[in-house]
Scaffold this active site. Structure first.
Site, PDB file in Angstrom:
ATOM      1  N   PRO A 352       0.795  -1.228   0.076  1.00  0.00           N
ATOM      2  CA  PRO A 352       0.012   0.018   0.141  1.00  0.00           C
ATOM      3  C   PRO A 352       0.873   1.168  -0.041  1.00  0.00           C
ATOM      4  O   PRO A 352       1.828   1.419   0.916  1.00  0.00           O
ATOM      5  CB  PRO A 352      -0.796  -0.189   1.377  1.00  0.00           C
ATOM      6  CG  PRO A 352       0.012  -0.961   2.083  1.00  0.00           C
ATOM      7  CD  PRO A 352       0.802  -1.847   1.365  1.00  0.00           C
ATOM      8  N   THR A 354       1.317   5.556  -0.288  1.00  0.00           N
ATOM      9  CA  THR A 354       0.441   6.709  -0.120  1.00  0.00           C
ATOM     10  C   THR A 354       0.290   7.565  -1.543  1.00  0.00           C
ATOM     11  O   THR A 354       1.497   7.640  -1.905  1.00  0.00           O
ATOM     12  CB  THR A 354       0.722   7.560   1.123  1.00  0.00           C
ATOM     13  OG1 THR A 354       0.909   6.714   2.250  1.00  0.00           O
ATOM     14  CG2 THR A 354       0.110   8.729   1.274  1.00  0.00           C
ATOM     15  N   GLN A 406      -6.045  -1.386   3.816  1.00  0.00           N
ATOM     16  CA  GLN A 406      -4.937  -0.738   5.030  1.00  0.00           C
ATOM     17  C   GLN A 406      -5.792   0.070   5.616  1.00  0.00           C
ATOM     18  O   GLN A 406      -5.899   1.168   5.040  1.00  0.00           O
ATOM     19  CB  GLN A 406      -3.844  -0.716   4.561  1.00  0.00           C
ATOM     20  CG  GLN A 406      -2.786  -0.478   5.728  1.00  0.00           C
ATOM     21  CD  GLN A 406      -1.311  -0.105   5.370  1.00  0.00           C
ATOM     22  OE1 GLN A 406      -1.171   1.246   4.919  1.00  0.00           O
ATOM     23  NE2 GLN A 406      -0.450  -1.101   5.295  1.00  0.00           N
ATOM     24  N   CYS A 437       3.732   3.367  10.137  1.00  0.00           N
ATOM     25  CA  CYS A 437       3.673   4.487   9.483  1.00  0.00           C
ATOM     26  C   CYS A 437       4.326   5.586  10.378  1.00  0.00           C
ATOM     27  O   CYS A 437       4.110   5.784  11.537  1.00  0.00           O
ATOM     28  CB  CYS A 437       2.103   4.987   9.245  1.00  0.00           C
ATOM     29  SG  CYS A 437       2.095   6.647   8.579  1.00  0.00           S
ATOM     30  N   LYS A 476       1.022  -4.564   9.484  1.00  0.00           N
ATOM     31  CA  LYS A 476       2.421  -4.152   8.944  1.00  0.00           C
ATOM     32  C   LYS A 476       3.064  -3.323  10.001  1.00  0.00           C
ATOM     33  O   LYS A 476       2.544  -2.274  10.521  1.00  0.00           O
ATOM     34  CB  LYS A 476       2.111  -3.435   7.506  1.00  0.00           C
ATOM     35  CG  LYS A 476       3.512  -2.855   6.844  1.00  0.00           C
ATOM     36  CD  LYS A 476       3.114  -2.205   5.652  1.00  0.00           C
ATOM     37  CE  LYS A 476       4.395  -2.214   4.625  1.00  0.00           C
ATOM     38  NZ  LYS A 476       5.335  -1.121   5.283  1.00  0.00           N
ATOM     39  N   ASN A 539       9.794  -6.691   3.991  1.00  0.00           N
ATOM     40  CA  ASN A 539       9.753  -5.531   2.865  1.00  0.00           C
ATOM     41  C   ASN A 539      11.177  -4.540   3.110  1.00  0.00           C
ATOM     42  O   ASN A 539      11.303  -4.380   4.112  1.00  0.00           O
ATOM     43  CB  ASN A 539       8.674  -4.725   3.467  1.00  0.00           C
ATOM     44  CG  ASN A 539       8.333  -3.430   2.798  1.00  0.00           C
ATOM     45  OD1 ASN A 539       7.873  -2.294   3.279  1.00  0.00           O
ATOM     46  ND2 ASN A 539       8.520  -3.430   1.544  1.00  0.00           N
ATOM     47  N   GLY A 540      11.616  -4.180   2.067  1.00  0.00           N
ATOM     48  CA  GLY A 540      12.480  -3.235   1.905  1.00  0.00           C
ATOM     49  C   GLY A 540      13.569  -3.466   1.010  1.00  0.00           C
ATOM     50  O   GLY A 540      14.208  -4.412   1.076  1.00  0.00           O
ATOM     51  N   ASP A 541      13.721  -2.295   0.084  1.00  0.00           N
ATOM     52  CA  ASP A 541      14.646  -2.392  -0.716  1.00  0.00           C
ATOM     53  C   ASP A 541      14.680  -3.491  -1.946  1.00  0.00           C
ATOM     54  O   ASP A 541      15.676  -3.859  -2.653  1.00  0.00           O
ATOM     55  CB  ASP A 541      16.064  -2.269  -0.337  1.00  0.00           C
ATOM     56  CG  ASP A 541      16.332  -0.989   0.705  1.00  0.00           C
ATOM     57  OD1 ASP A 541      15.733  -0.178   0.650  1.00  0.00           O
ATOM     58  OD2 ASP A 541      16.998  -1.161   1.810  1.00  0.00           O
TER      59      ASP A 541
END
Length: 699
Positions: A352, A354, A406, A437, A476, A539-541
């Site tokens: 998700p 923004t 979400q 967040c 998350k 999650n990440g890169d």
């Protein structure tokens, strides 16, 4: 999406005038003499020397320094002169009303039919009815075909459509007013919105679960008193004010002239516990304001009131049973094994995102290979207050076969009510709760990554949401709130027992933001500590198929990888992962992807003036990310890393050079190739920073 010859006839020579020539310079010097390994060590993209631009000439004279100072001073002065004066909400509303009445905004009914008598509101309509004035100021039609005509349906925008010249004869006439069934779902009905506006929606499941978990809050007794008084009013079929209400009115001297006609006990825990939650400017009415108004309507009950009475009658027995419970009833909680589980293993999950992760962008990613999609983060309090802009984030396209939404909230009762409302009104496969967040406005209200410092609050939210609906609840999170103080590894075993079916771990802390690479070793550590019934996603890169492949091989227990910024920069990353290759995509193929996005955007936001400019705005937001992509054929080291900063370089053709520009003016030029000239006075500044660095104190 397979590689093929691409038609880029839309990009004419005149449109490409002023674009720096794609011919690379004959030589280069300075920092370009460094080896690729040295550049990679400094996080600079190692682009082949023949494609690098020469460095700008250095200015060392005092005259040049003085001219620079004058130019910067003039820039600051012009920027300060452009600062708009702050306007009140009343003034802004008055300006919106005046704009609606202008010839720019033709009545939708008249635009659809072409008949000035088609509007049922006549002179009371908020929009203009002057067809001639509208057509006189309407800009020329855009090139291409109307997206709604292509779908074999009459265009709902009629005369206002920017592609009106391509409409079929009689397509917008009143006889052809039956539109094709929309391929989008999860809209907010007006009846439900009115109930939410007036705080009259009943949340029987959520309230029962909250009470059974002992999370009722300090004002629960006051809420029960209000419920009992309301039940008496409903059972008697009368709208008379009770003696208790009269005393409250007398003591507080409340003016009832502006109150709604009826009262419903929908405020209960939300009113008690969400005082510090994220709320818009509209404030919820107090209990006294609601209660003192029940005598204003006697015989003329509206449809809304009838719905409230019906809901009250159906749920009266539930409230009675709740009042008789001396001990929490743990049997109300649904065991995770009883839920419909989703197997995320081996599936490509689009995170998700923004602003940019809107429905048209998700459709593009679905075409390019994404398996799981999720809507943008929506705030619980805004959903519960019926904000149309927040509900738009829950929209789902028919192509999204595995779709979740979400939400973000700070209190168990707020989240529980939201998931119950979504379960009733929307078609989703799972509900994800954002507890990571990093945005200040979210964290300062106790939501997002702020919950990482409050494990008991996390437990209450997950248990309340899981016990309210049968849909799978996912979470998350980040590694922790503060840098160097990771804590998810100590909570991962509990999250599954609280009711979550999956958890996504972003390998960064809240304080770190994007200043360093994601810590995948810590993600592996959490995965190995997780119970077997809890799926864990990383999650990440993720920016190439090798990243995904290596993470899966290093930790086989990892369910899958969630892809976020990598998809923003190159959405064909899903194709690369599925086909296990580095795709040296051409500029023409990239332009075709943008064409698809524009077509999806016009279908989603509309083909009239407002819809075209909304599509342009979100296209420009996306282009602020895509400019960071470096074509594979230009790199000395493959693949590109997400933290590399690209130097100024030439592309292999003029369009590729234009797409590599980090100037907003060049992004606007690309949008004009697809959506025509921008309006007079148009300016654009990206809402989000597309680079990988930010101040640590901002999250």
């Amino acid at each position: 999406m397979a590689e093929s010859s691409i038609d880029i006839s839309m990009v004419t020579n005149s449109e490409m005038e002023g674009v720096p020539s794609s011919q690379p310079p004959s030589n280069s010097d300075g920092a370009t003499q460094q080896t690729p390994e040295e550049l990679v060590g400094r996080a600079i993209a190692p682009i082949k020397r023949e494609f690098l631009r020469p460095p700008p000439p250095s200015r060392t004279t005092q005259n040049d320094a003085a001219s620079d100072a004058n130019s910067s001073a003039n820039a600051k002065q012009s920027q300060s002169s452009l600062v708009k004066e702050k306007k009140s909400k009343r003034q802004l509303k008055r300006e919106r009303r005046q704009e609606q009445k202008s010839s720019l905004n033709l009545c939708p009914e008249i635009a659809k039919t072409g008949d000035v008598n088609a509007c049922p509101y006549k002179n009371k309509c908020r929009f203009s009815h002057d067809i001639q004035a509208f057509m006189a100021q309407k800009p020329a039609d855009l090139e291409g075909e109307c997206p709604f005509v292509r779908a074999d349906a009459p265009c709902p925008y009629g005369l206002a459509c920017r592609f009106a010249g391509t409409h079929k004869d009689g397509a917008s006439a009143a006889s052809a007013n039956v539109l094709k069934k929309s391929s989008e779902v999860n809209g907010l009905s007006k009846d439900v919105q009115k109930l939410l506006w007036k705080n009259k929606m009943r949340f029987t499941k959520a309230d029962a679960v909250i009470k059974s978990l002992g999370l009722t809050g300090p004002n629960w007794k006051i809420k029960k008193l209000v419920d009992k008084e309301e039940d008496k009013v409903v059972s008697n079929g009368s709208h008379a004010v009770s003696e208790t209400e009269c005393k409250l009115v007398a003591n507080d001297s409340v003016d009832c002239s502006e109150c709604p006609p009826t009262f419903s006990p929908a405020d209960n825990v939300e009113e008690a516990c969400a005082s510090d939650e994220l709320r818009p400017s509209k404030k919820a009415k107090s209990v006294v304001d609601e209660k003192c108004c029940s005598d204003e309507v006697e015989n003329d009950a509206t449809v809304l009131e009838k719905d409230v009475e019906k809901n009250s009658t159906e749920t009266e027995s539930v409230h009675t049973a709740d009042d008789m419970l001396a001990e929490p009833d743990r049997s109300l909680k649904i065991h995770p094994r009883e839920k419909k589980l989703i197997d995320f293993r081996e599936k490509l999950y689009l995170a998700p995102l923004t602003t940019v992760g809107n429905l048209p962008f998700r459709r593009v990613c679905k075409i390019l290979g994404a398996d799981v999609t999720c809507g943008e983060m929506a705030m619980c309090t805004n959903l519960l207050q019926g904000q149309a802009s927040e509900w738009a984030l829950l929209r789902r396209h028919s192509s999204e076969d595995l779709f979740g939404v979400q939400i973000c909230g700070a209190h168990p009762d707020t989240v529980a009510r939201t998931v119950e409302l979504i379960d009733k009104e929307c078609t989703v496969d799972f509900i994800d709760i954002n507890m990571g967040c990093p945005i200040d406005i979210v964290v300062n209200k106790g939501a997002g990554s702020s919950l990482l410092t409050k494990p008991l609050r996390m437990k209450g939210i997950i248990e309340a949401a899981s016990g309210t609906v049968d849909k799978p609840i996912t979470v998350k999170v980040r590694t922790g709130y503060f840098e160097g103080k990771n804590r998810i590894d100590s909570l991962i075993a509990e999250i599954g027992s609280w009711g979550a079916t999956a958890v996504t771990i972003h390998g960064r802390s809240r304080q770190q933001r994007y200043s360093k690479l994601a810590d995948w070793d810590y993600i592996y550590q959490c995965v190995r500590k997780a119970p077997s019934m809890l799926q864990v996603l990383g999650n990440g890169d993720i920016f190439s198929y090798l990243d995904s492949k290596n993470h899966r091989s290093d930790c086989p227990e990892l369910s899958t990888c969630m892809i976020a910024r990598g998809a923003l920069i190159k959405p064909w990353l899903f194709t690369e992962i599925k086909e296990q290759r580095h795709w040296d995509i051409s500029s023409g193929e990239r332009l075709n992807i943008l064409k698809d996005y524009v077509r999806f955007g016009l279908e989603h936001w509309g083909s009239d003036r407002k819809g075209v400019e909304t599509t342009r705005h979100f296209l420009l937001e996306w282009l602020s990310y895509t400019c960071r992509y470096i074509p594979v054929g230009l790199l000395d080291v493959i693949p590109q890393r997400l933290n590399w900063r690209p130097p100024s370089y030439y592309g292999r053709d003029d369009l590729e050079t234009l797409m590599a520009s980090d100037s907003a003016a060049d992004w606007v030029r690309i949008s004009e190739m697809l959506l025509g000239k921008v309006p007079d006075g148009f300016t654009f500044a990206p809402k989000h920073k597309s680079n990988a660095y930010d101040r640590a104190e901002n999250g």
